[in-house]
Design a protein around this motif. Structure first.
Motif, PDB file in Angstrom:
ATOM      1  N   VAL A 140      40.444  48.512  25.287  1.00 55.32           N
ATOM      2  CA  VAL A 140      41.414  48.571  26.377  1.00 55.32           C
ATOM      3  C   VAL A 140      42.652  49.347  25.929  1.00 55.32           C
ATOM      4  O   VAL A 140      43.164  50.206  26.661  1.00 55.32           O
ATOM      5  CB  VAL A 140      41.801  47.147  26.844  1.00 55.32           C
ATOM      6  CG1 VAL A 140      42.996  47.183  27.784  1.00 55.32           C
ATOM      7  CG2 VAL A 140      40.620  46.466  27.510  1.00 55.32           C
ATOM      8  N   GLU A 141      43.130  49.061  24.721  1.00 53.90           N
ATOM      9  CA  GLU A 141      44.323  49.736  24.210  1.00 53.90           C
ATOM     10  C   GLU A 141      44.093  51.239  24.056  1.00 53.90           C
ATOM     11  O   GLU A 141      44.972  52.049  24.388  1.00 53.90           O
ATOM     12  CB  GLU A 141      44.755  49.124  22.867  1.00 53.90           C
ATOM     13  CG  GLU A 141      45.309  47.716  22.983  1.00 53.90           C
ATOM     14  CD  GLU A 141      44.254  46.619  23.223  1.00 53.90           C
ATOM     15  OE1 GLU A 141      44.652  45.514  23.611  1.00 53.90           O
ATOM     16  OE2 GLU A 141      43.049  46.869  23.034  1.00 53.90           O
TER      17      GLU A 141
ATOM     18  N   LEU B 286      41.147  44.159  39.889  1.00 60.12           N
ATOM     19  CA  LEU B 286      42.241  44.744  39.109  1.00 60.12           C
ATOM     20  C   LEU B 286      42.403  46.240  39.366  1.00 60.12           C
ATOM     21  O   LEU B 286      43.462  46.801  39.093  1.00 60.12           O
ATOM     22  CB  LEU B 286      42.000  44.492  37.614  1.00 60.12           C
ATOM     23  CG  LEU B 286      43.133  44.831  36.670  1.00 60.12           C
ATOM     24  CD1 LEU B 286      44.409  44.084  37.030  1.00 60.12           C
ATOM     25  CD2 LEU B 286      42.727  44.539  35.239  1.00 60.12           C
ATOM     26  N   ALA B 287      41.392  46.879  39.925  1.00 60.97           N
ATOM     27  CA  ALA B 287      41.424  48.336  40.108  1.00 60.97           C
ATOM     28  C   ALA B 287      42.613  48.801  40.942  1.00 60.97           C
ATOM     29  O   ALA B 287      43.317  49.743  40.563  1.00 60.97           O
ATOM     30  CB  ALA B 287      40.116  48.819  40.723  1.00 60.97           C
ATOM     31  N   GLY B 288      42.872  48.159  42.072  1.00 65.18           N
ATOM     32  CA  GLY B 288      43.993  48.562  42.933  1.00 65.18           C
ATOM     33  C   GLY B 288      45.333  48.494  42.224  1.00 65.18           C
ATOM     34  O   GLY B 288      46.105  49.463  42.261  1.00 65.18           O
ATOM     35  N   PRO B 289      45.637  47.369  41.550  1.00 67.36           N
ATOM     36  CA  PRO B 289      46.894  47.315  40.805  1.00 67.36           C
ATOM     37  C   PRO B 289      46.989  48.361  39.681  1.00 67.36           C
ATOM     38  O   PRO B 289      48.063  48.903  39.435  1.00 67.36           O
ATOM     39  CB  PRO B 289      46.919  45.890  40.244  1.00 67.36           C
ATOM     40  CG  PRO B 289      46.104  45.100  41.215  1.00 67.36           C
ATOM     41  CD  PRO B 289      45.019  46.043  41.664  1.00 67.36           C
ATOM     42  N   VAL B 290      45.879  48.649  39.021  1.00 64.59           N
ATOM     43  CA  VAL B 290      45.891  49.680  37.968  1.00 64.59           C
ATOM     44  C   VAL B 290      46.211  51.039  38.580  1.00 64.59           C
ATOM     45  O   VAL B 290      47.052  51.781  38.064  1.00 64.59           O
ATOM     46  CB  VAL B 290      44.551  49.698  37.193  1.00 64.59           C
ATOM     47  CG1 VAL B 290      44.413  50.966  36.361  1.00 64.59           C
ATOM     48  CG2 VAL B 290      44.432  48.468  36.306  1.00 64.59           C
ATOM     49  N   VAL B 291      45.557  51.363  39.687  1.00 66.94           N
ATOM     50  CA  VAL B 291      45.809  52.640  40.359  1.00 66.94           C
ATOM     51  C   VAL B 291      47.264  52.706  40.826  1.00 66.94           C
ATOM     52  O   VAL B 291      47.938  53.724  40.656  1.00 66.94           O
ATOM     53  CB  VAL B 291      44.829  52.857  41.536  1.00 66.94           C
ATOM     54  CG1 VAL B 291      45.231  54.051  42.384  1.00 66.94           C
ATOM     55  CG2 VAL B 291      43.404  53.031  40.997  1.00 66.94           C
TER      56      VAL B 291
ATOM     57  N   LEU C 274      37.196  49.902  33.999  1.00 64.56           N
ATOM     58  CA  LEU C 274      37.503  48.515  33.641  1.00 64.56           C
ATOM     59  C   LEU C 274      36.225  47.727  33.344  1.00 64.56           C
ATOM     60  O   LEU C 274      36.192  46.922  32.400  1.00 64.56           O
ATOM     61  CB  LEU C 274      38.308  47.842  34.763  1.00 64.56           C
ATOM     62  CG  LEU C 274      39.726  48.383  34.964  1.00 64.56           C
ATOM     63  CD1 LEU C 274      40.309  47.884  36.276  1.00 64.56           C
ATOM     64  CD2 LEU C 274      40.621  48.033  33.790  1.00 64.56           C
ATOM     65  N   ALA C 275      35.181  47.952  34.112  1.00 65.54           N
ATOM     66  CA  ALA C 275      33.900  47.273  33.857  1.00 65.54           C
ATOM     67  C   ALA C 275      33.324  47.697  32.515  1.00 65.54           C
ATOM     68  O   ALA C 275      32.821  46.867  31.745  1.00 65.54           O
ATOM     69  CB  ALA C 275      32.913  47.564  34.987  1.00 65.54           C
ATOM     70  N   ALA C 276      33.415  49.000  32.219  1.00 68.79           N
ATOM     71  CA  ALA C 276      32.907  49.499  30.932  1.00 68.79           C
ATOM     72  C   ALA C 276      33.687  48.910  29.760  1.00 68.79           C
ATOM     73  O   ALA C 276      33.137  48.740  28.669  1.00 68.79           O
ATOM     74  CB  ALA C 276      32.976  51.024  30.896  1.00 68.79           C
ATOM     75  N   LEU C 277      34.943  48.576  30.000  1.00 70.18           N
ATOM     76  CA  LEU C 277      35.766  47.969  28.959  1.00 70.18           C
ATOM     77  C   LEU C 277      35.545  46.459  28.853  1.00 70.18           C
ATOM     78  O   LEU C 277      36.126  45.806  27.979  1.00 70.18           O
ATOM     79  CB  LEU C 277      37.248  48.245  29.235  1.00 70.18           C
ATOM     80  CG  LEU C 277      37.688  49.701  29.089  1.00 70.18           C
ATOM     81  CD1 LEU C 277      39.093  49.892  29.634  1.00 70.18           C
ATOM     82  CD2 LEU C 277      37.604  50.152  27.640  1.00 70.18           C
ATOM     83  N   GLY C 278      34.740  45.913  29.758  1.00 68.38           N
ATOM     84  CA  GLY C 278      34.455  44.483  29.723  1.00 68.38           C
ATOM     85  C   GLY C 278      35.532  43.615  30.343  1.00 68.38           C
ATOM     86  O   GLY C 278      35.606  42.417  30.082  1.00 68.38           O
ATOM     87  N   VAL C 279      36.381  44.209  31.182  1.00 66.03           N
ATOM     88  CA  VAL C 279      37.449  43.459  31.835  1.00 66.03           C
ATOM     89  C   VAL C 279      36.831  42.600  32.939  1.00 66.03           C
ATOM     90  O   VAL C 279      36.072  43.112  33.764  1.00 66.03           O
ATOM     91  CB  VAL C 279      38.515  44.417  32.418  1.00 66.03           C
ATOM     92  CG1 VAL C 279      39.530  43.679  33.251  1.00 66.03           C
ATOM     93  CG2 VAL C 279      39.177  45.201  31.302  1.00 66.03           C
TER      94      VAL C 279
ATOM     95  N   THR D  56      48.121  48.034  29.349  1.00 59.78           N
ATOM     96  CA  THR D  56      47.598  46.987  28.457  1.00 59.78           C
ATOM     97  C   THR D  56      48.104  45.612  28.892  1.00 59.78           C
ATOM     98  O   THR D  56      47.321  44.650  28.965  1.00 59.78           O
ATOM     99  CB  THR D  56      47.994  47.274  26.993  1.00 59.78           C
ATOM    100  OG1 THR D  56      47.484  48.566  26.634  1.00 59.78           O
ATOM    101  CG2 THR D  56      47.422  46.235  26.055  1.00 59.78           C
ATOM    102  N   MET D  57      49.371  45.528  29.237  1.00 56.00           N
ATOM    103  CA  MET D  57      49.929  44.251  29.691  1.00 56.00           C
ATOM    104  C   MET D  57      49.277  43.808  31.001  1.00 56.00           C
ATOM    105  O   MET D  57      48.951  42.621  31.180  1.00 56.00           O
ATOM    106  CB  MET D  57      51.434  44.361  29.863  1.00 56.00           C
ATOM    107  CG  MET D  57      52.195  44.458  28.557  1.00 56.00           C
ATOM    108  SD  MET D  57      53.967  44.770  28.759  1.00 56.00           S
ATOM    109  CE  MET D  57      54.470  43.263  29.583  1.00 56.00           C
ATOM    110  N   LEU D  58      49.087  44.718  31.918  1.00 53.18           N
ATOM    111  CA  LEU D  58      48.461  44.387  33.204  1.00 53.18           C
ATOM    112  C   LEU D  58      47.034  43.894  32.995  1.00 53.18           C
ATOM    113  O   LEU D  58      46.630  42.859  33.538  1.00 53.18           O
ATOM    114  CB  LEU D  58      48.472  45.603  34.137  1.00 53.18           C
ATOM    115  CG  LEU D  58      47.797  45.418  35.506  1.00 53.18           C
ATOM    116  CD1 LEU D  58      48.536  44.371  36.330  1.00 53.18           C
ATOM    117  CD2 LEU D  58      47.757  46.749  36.237  1.00 53.18           C
TER     118      LEU D  58
END
Length: 182
Positions: free
Chosen positions: A79-80, A145-150, A134-139, A174-176
């Motif tokens: 993720v980082e 979470l996609a909308g807030p990330v975008v 995010l799915a590939a990162l295992g989140v 990272t915090m989100l």
């Protein structure tokens, strides 16, 4: 390049330089190197021209970002590391007229409901890309979470454009993500 594509690309350049208010038929045809008749043949209204320009941008942006996501996914990053990669991409943006034009179109969609479907499709593509990463990162629950990330990334871009600086995208992302339980 077809006359239709030349018109769309010219419209995006004019919007990036002058804003939507500066988009006139004369400017478009001069920039595209086509006749006025060609412009009105391909785009009977300014709303349709703006809609198609937004869709062209969305298609190209989605392709570019999907290719970037694919290269990152195969590298097995954390993720980082993904957040740092996003920050590097954002830092590398020069905010040329090509980068400013979509922002103008997003704002115009707030005034012209005829553009909403095109901007919704664009943001849906961003959300889908964020969900995939995010799915590939295992989140957990990547779609939620996609909308807030975008939104975070778009906000940071807007802040950087308006002020010339922005807080660390990697820290904020990272915090989100970790705050979501990831």
């Amino acid at each position: 390049m077809s006359a239709r594509e030349a018109i769309l690309r010219a419209a995006l350049r004019v919007i990036g330089e002058q804003g939507v208010a500066g988009l006139t038929n004369r400017r478009i045809v001069a920039e595209a190197g086509v006749s006025l008749g060609s412009l009105t043949y391909h785009f009977p209204s300014q709303t349709e021209l703006l809609r198609q320009a937004m869709l062209l941008f969305a298609e190209e942006e989605t392709k570019k970002l999907t290719e970037l996501a694919e290269t990152q996914r195969t590298d097995g990053i954390s993720v980082e590391q993904a957040a740092l990669a996003v920050e590097q991409v954002l830092a590398g943006m020069t905010f040329t007229t090509d980068d400013i034009a979509p922002l103008e179109l997003y704002l115009q969609a707030g005034r012209d409901l005829g553009l909403r479907d095109a901007t919704q499709r664009c943001f849906a593509a961003y959300d889908e890309l964020a969900t995939t990463i995010l799915a590939a990162l295992g989140v957990p629950e990547p779609r939620q979470l996609a909308g807030p990330v975008v939104a975070l990334i778009a906000g940071l871009q807007l802040r950087r454009l308006a002020t010339g600086e922005a807080p660390s995208a990697s820290t904020a992302l990272t915090m989100l993500i970790h705050g979501s339980g990831g």
